[in-house]
Structure formats: C-alpha cells, structure tokens
Design a protein around this motif. Structure first.
Motif, PDB file in Angstrom:
ATOM      1  N   UNK A   6       0.848  -1.198   0.000  1.00  0.00           N
ATOM      2  CA  UNK A   6       0.000   0.000   0.000  1.00  0.00           C
ATOM      3  C   UNK A   6       0.877   1.239   0.000  1.00  0.00           C
ATOM      4  N   UNK A   7       0.266   2.376  -0.304  1.00  0.00           N
ATOM      5  CA  UNK A   7       0.986   3.642  -0.192  1.00  0.00           C
ATOM      6  C   UNK A   7       1.374   3.897   1.262  1.00  0.00           C
ATOM      7  N   UNK A  47       4.690   0.617   1.435  1.00  0.00           N
ATOM      8  CA  UNK A  47       5.078  -0.307   2.501  1.00  0.00           C
ATOM      9  C   UNK A  47       4.384  -1.646   2.246  1.00  0.00           C
ATOM     10  N   UNK A  48       5.015  -2.690   2.751  1.00  0.00           N
ATOM     11  CA  UNK A  48       4.456  -4.045   2.691  1.00  0.00           C
ATOM     12  C   UNK A  48       4.007  -4.412   4.093  1.00  0.00           C
ATOM     13  N   UNK A  49       2.733  -4.713   4.219  1.00  0.00           N
ATOM     14  CA  UNK A  49       2.152  -5.074   5.516  1.00  0.00           C
ATOM     15  C   UNK A  49       1.965  -6.578   5.624  1.00  0.00           C
ATOM     16  N   UNK A  56       8.388  -4.531   4.791  1.00  0.00           N
ATOM     17  CA  UNK A  56       9.198  -4.009   3.696  1.00  0.00           C
ATOM     18  C   UNK A  56       8.723  -2.627   3.312  1.00  0.00           C
ATOM     19  N   UNK A  57       9.571  -1.913   2.596  1.00  0.00           N
ATOM     20  CA  UNK A  57       9.179  -0.587   2.110  1.00  0.00           C
ATOM     21  C   UNK A  57      10.006  -0.242   0.881  1.00  0.00           C
ATOM     22  N   UNK A  85       9.492 -12.800  -2.329  1.00  0.00           N
ATOM     23  CA  UNK A  85       8.827 -11.980  -3.334  1.00  0.00           C
ATOM     24  C   UNK A  85       8.367 -10.616  -2.864  1.00  0.00           C
ATOM     25  N   UNK A  86       8.678 -10.251  -1.614  1.00  0.00           N
ATOM     26  CA  UNK A  86       8.206  -8.953  -1.105  1.00  0.00           C
ATOM     27  C   UNK A  86       8.897  -7.798  -1.845  1.00  0.00           C
ATOM     28  N   UNK A  87      10.210  -7.904  -2.018  1.00  0.00           N
ATOM     29  CA  UNK A  87      10.932  -6.843  -2.716  1.00  0.00           C
ATOM     30  C   UNK A  87      10.432  -6.679  -4.147  1.00  0.00           C
TER      31      UNK A  87
END
Ligand code: COA
Length: 169
Positions: A6-7, A47-49, A56-57, A85-87
């Motif tokens: 998300x933003x 950001x990754x929640x 992650x961000x 796979x988050x990056x």
C-alpha cells in the motif's frame, strides 16, 4: 498470511526508520532515509504489511527534472521476509504506478559493495549503466555521491517491466 502493498502513510516513517539499520545488517542508514519520502513523496513510496507489521518498504519519487523518470531511493525487506517476493512486489507496484503516469524508466543507484542488491536489481530486469571504472566486473562511478561514495547506476525500461507475473507473497 498475505502480504499487502500500500501507499505509505506519514506515521509509517517512525516504524520504518526504527528498523532500517537492522535490516541493512547494522550499517548506519538512518541518515539516508529522511521523513520526506513518507510525507512529500507518498505517491511513490510503499510499505508491505503483514498483519500489523511492516515487513518491507520502497521509497521513491518521480523526477522533477524529467517527468518520464521514476527514481527508487531505498528498498528494504525485513530479513525474516526475504526471498519470498516482497521486494519484487514492492517494485512491481512502483512499475505499475510509473507506467500509469506515462513514465518510461525507473532509475536507482546502489553501493558496489551491496552484491545482494545488485543481483536483485539485475533479476528484476535492471541494466547497469556504464561506469567510469572499466576494470571492474560491475561498472561503477567513483565518488558518484561524494568522496568515497561509489555507486552502481541502474536503469529499467518500463516497456518490458510488466512482463513478469505479479508476485503473490
Ligand atoms: C534487496 C532486497 C530488497 C530484496 O528483497 P527480497 O524480498 O528478498 O527479494 P525478492 O524475494 O522479491 O527477490 C526477487 C528476485 O531477486 C532475487 N534476489 C533477491 N535478493 C537476492 C540476493 N541477495 N542475491 C541474489 N538474488 C537475489 C530473488 O532470488 C528473486 O529471484 P527469483 O524470482 O528468480 O527467485 C532485500 O534483500 C533487502 O532488503 N536487502 C537489504 C537492504 C538493501 O540492500 N536494499 C537495497 C539497497 S537500497
């Protein structure tokens, strides 16, 4: 559980900045990530929640000099969440947003010592721009970011950026 991208919200900064040195293996990175990415560049910072946790961000911006370019300043993933796979999901979100704004390329610079990040960027389809040190296997520009601050410069054309499938974390 699902990781969602998300933003960034302004309040995310305090949570992210408290993690960056640890996520960079103890290097002092805090001074290189000012709050402004989470306030003035929110359209290009994600950001990754995972539940309540930020795992992650990616901090980026659209060039004010050449609006067809987007720049990724920082990307980081919690070590516990790497290689899942988050990056890539963070970058894919940036690529989609950039393409939606008719931007043609994404740029980044990284330290030549950061082999993992270099491999990651090449895997995502970035090419290495010519450096001034032709003897090196990885071309880099000496003192690109000031004395002693050598950098590898990356560019990715967005014409093929959406060819890879979206990542499900
Ligand atoms: C670089 C970083 C963001 C990668 O995040 P990640 O979530 O682990 O990456 P992904 O799982 O999305 O990997 C995507 C692809 O890149 C590859 N890759 C990722 N890290 C890699 C590494 N260190 N070495 C080689 N390949 C790597 C993955 O294998 C994957 O390829 P595949 O689809 O063929 O398996 C993460 O390692 C990190 O936060 N590093 C510390 C901070 C940093 O150096 N940031 C970059 C400088 S700002």
């Amino acid at each position: 559980m699902i990781v969602t991208i998300r933003h960034a919200e302004p309040d995310d900064y305090d949570r992210v900045i408290s993690s960056v040195d640890a996520w960079w293996g103890g290097r002092h990175m805090v001074s290189m990530l000012p709050r402004l990415f989470f306030t003035y560049f929110r359209p290009w910072t994600y950001v990754a929640d995972h539940g309540e946790a930020i795992v992650g961000f990616l901090a980026g911006f659209r060039s004010q000099t050449n609006p067809s370019q987007v720049y990724c300043h920082f990307i980081g993933v919690d070590p516990a969440w790497r290689s899942r796979g988050v990056g890539e999901a963070l970058y894919q979100r940036l690529f989609v947003a950039a393409a939606a704004h008719a931007c043609h390329e994404v740029l980044a610079v990284k330290a030549p010592t950061n082999q993992g990040s270099i491999a990651f960027h090449i895997r995502l389809g970035f090419t290495l721009l010519p450096g001034h040190d032709s003897d090196s296997e990885i071309p880099f520009t000496p003192a690109y970011d000031g004395p002693g601050e050598d950098r590898v410069r990356f560019r990715k054309s967005l014409r093929d950026s959406l060819m890879r499938s979206p990542v499900i974390c």
